[in-house]
Design an enzyme around this catalytic site. Structure first.
Site, PDB file in Angstrom:
ATOM      1  N   PHE A 112     -53.280   8.384 -65.046  1.00 28.69           N
ATOM      2  CA  PHE A 112     -53.727   9.674 -64.479  1.00 28.69           C
ATOM      3  C   PHE A 112     -53.072  10.869 -65.163  1.00 28.69           C
ATOM      4  O   PHE A 112     -51.875  10.883 -65.420  1.00 28.69           O
ATOM      5  CB  PHE A 112     -53.457   9.710 -62.967  1.00 28.69           C
ATOM      6  CG  PHE A 112     -54.183   8.600 -62.245  1.00 28.69           C
ATOM      7  CD1 PHE A 112     -55.558   8.687 -62.044  1.00 28.69           C
ATOM      8  CD2 PHE A 112     -53.511   7.449 -61.842  1.00 28.69           C
ATOM      9  CE1 PHE A 112     -56.247   7.655 -61.415  1.00 28.69           C
ATOM     10  CE2 PHE A 112     -54.196   6.415 -61.210  1.00 28.69           C
ATOM     11  CZ  PHE A 112     -55.570   6.507 -60.995  1.00 28.69           C
ATOM     12  N   ASP A 113     -53.931  11.885 -65.420  1.00 28.44           N
ATOM     13  CA  ASP A 113     -53.465  13.123 -66.050  1.00 28.44           C
ATOM     14  C   ASP A 113     -53.252  14.236 -65.031  1.00 28.44           C
ATOM     15  O   ASP A 113     -52.430  15.119 -65.231  1.00 28.44           O
ATOM     16  CB  ASP A 113     -54.511  13.636 -67.057  1.00 28.44           C
ATOM     17  CG  ASP A 113     -54.770  12.633 -68.162  1.00 28.44           C
ATOM     18  OD1 ASP A 113     -53.814  11.937 -68.556  1.00 28.44           O
ATOM     19  OD2 ASP A 113     -55.935  12.542 -68.600  1.00 28.44           O
TER      20      ASP A 113
END
Lengths: 306, 306
Positions: free
Chosen positions: B22-23
């Site tokens: 996840f960013d």
């Protein structure tokens, strides 16, 4: 199943037949006897005629602001005969429910969201209470400051009625008692969503208590019409034959449904909150009275003929 | 259909794998970053680590009392880096919803049941308002006196958030606007039933607006989590790939359901309102997160190993 239909009475002989059938008349007040400050034309004569015929008259109102004593003054103001014993308001019914049905312990207290009327009725049955008109609870607490909200284990019930001084402190206290005190009762005098005043509608008792239903996720006990605790209260004080009793009111969802729930005959009057559009067509209410008259005053034609 | 089950992460390699996937991190605040006045141990290091890894961090809170500026001060108080642009509160989201989605007319006003935070956010988007902190509406009106309640056709929306100064005058005014002004919007910043303070729960924004839902019988538009208007607001300001975005929160019914409703991955932390009993057994919630960690601070083990 055949759909229930109401019979609309318009002729003197129909009125006379109805009066022959019933000995006990349960009457809603606002919308039936008066609308706000105005007496419904002819109603005073009709009530006098009913008394002359030896009928029992009982006034059954959801108004939770007033005690029976206070309500009697409203009758006095209109020049209408009424005794305290004939008046059944939701504040009184709630006090009776607490004392007679719940046998509320003498060492416990009721936390009141409501005004003088509820306090007077609790006093009349010897139940201790806090909140209500206490100036300490008619205040705004500073935003974010919960320091004044403490549980009180002596609170055994929260009773909510109509309260123009409702505020966050009252809600926070009531929420705390209901969620922290095991077995704490949560009672509403009535659940009317709106209150009529000056030809308009404003939030009513049922709306004032909505924050607590939502925050505690508890289902309250509701005393007033259309719920039948009100009928228990009336039956505890008066002996009458339900088959010869009629409930007369202007509101389908309270008065008429109350009669239906109590297995008594119902008569709707059109001098209050019900519109013709609720009686037929696509917006027809599911609640159907046995009889409809335009006004309680229409029965005055019989008084004239005496 | 196979029942959804949450994956519980307890090992450093599991934490690392999640961070790789996840960013963008949407973080609830109370119950995740802090609990009341106390910072959750390790969380400050975890946020620093996420920033060092170039992750996007957005704070998504239903708190309707505070504007973004006011909320930033809470972060400053904890010594945690946060910019106003990273903070999405339900007061701000409601203002954006009015201005961007509804294109609220410049000549109309919003009637506010709420405090300074909502007013600041409405000002920030140039929307006119009344009510709110106005001393004229922070009063008790005499019982039975509705003379101060008049309709104002310039009111085009009623916006309800958290208001410790809520009172009958505010409810009666809001009721009048909603029921009398054609097309008047009825908007809630959020519908949280309770508000946590000092280790206890008190009536929250959703409970404060309950009288109006009950009295007007209108269904309000709800902006905050779990409703997706909040996500529209975030997406209007930030560009991110939903597949590489995770919602982290402590509340199944707001944070986790918000992630599910928005089609993004969810991570539940156990430092807030959720109990183990809601995760399995007969009281298991229908809302199931993708992942569970004990605390957001658990990720700090990765920071230590750098």
């Amino acid at each position: 199943m055949a759909e229930r239909t109401a019979q609309r009475l318009t002729k003197p002989e129909e009125y006379a037949k109805l009066l022959d059938r019933f000995d006990t008349y349960l009457l809603d007040c606002d919308g039936v006897i008066w609308t706000g400050p105005t007496l419904v034309p002819g109603v005073a004569d009709v009530l006098t005629m009913l008394r002359a015929k030896g009928k029992n008259i009982l006034f059954v109102t959801n108004n939770a602001k007033k005690s029976r004593e206070m309500y009697k003054k409203a009758f006095d103001g209109f020049g209408i005969q009424a005794s305290v014993e004939e008046i059944f308001g939701s504040a009184y019914a709630s006090a009776i429910y607490l004392s007679k049905i719940l046998k509320f312990p003498a060492d416990k207290k009721v936390y009141v969201i409501g005004e003088e009327g509820i306090e007077q009725e609790l006093k009349s049955v010897g139940i201790q209470f806090t909140g209500g008109t206490d100036p300490e609870d008619r205040v705004f607490i500073p935003s974010g400051d919960y320091s004044s909200i403490k549980n009180d284990p002596s609170i055994g019930a929260v009773l909510c009625g109509f309260d123009m001084y409702v505020n966050y402190k009252k809600y926070a206290k009531a929420h705390t008692y209901i969620t922290n005190n095991p077995g704490c009762e949560f009672i509403l005098t009535n659940a009317d969503p709106t209150y009529p005043a000056g030809g308009a509608f404003f939030p009513g008792s049922g709306s004032m208590s909505a924050p607590l239903r939502f925050s505690t996720k508890k289902t309250p006990t509701i005393i007033g019409k259309p719920h039948t605790h009100m009928m228990e209260t009336i039956l505890a004080a008066h002996d009458f034959n339900p088959e010869r009793t009629i409930m007369i009111g202007d509101n389908l969802e309270t008065d008429i449904l109350f009669g239906i729930n109590s297995n008594i005959t119902t008569l709707l009057v059109m001098t209050g909150v019900t519109h013709e559009a609720q009686l037929s067509g696509e917006n027809k209410s599911d609640t159907v009275p046995d009889y409809i008259v335009q006004s309680m005053g229409d029965f005055a034609v019989l008084a004239d003929k005496k």
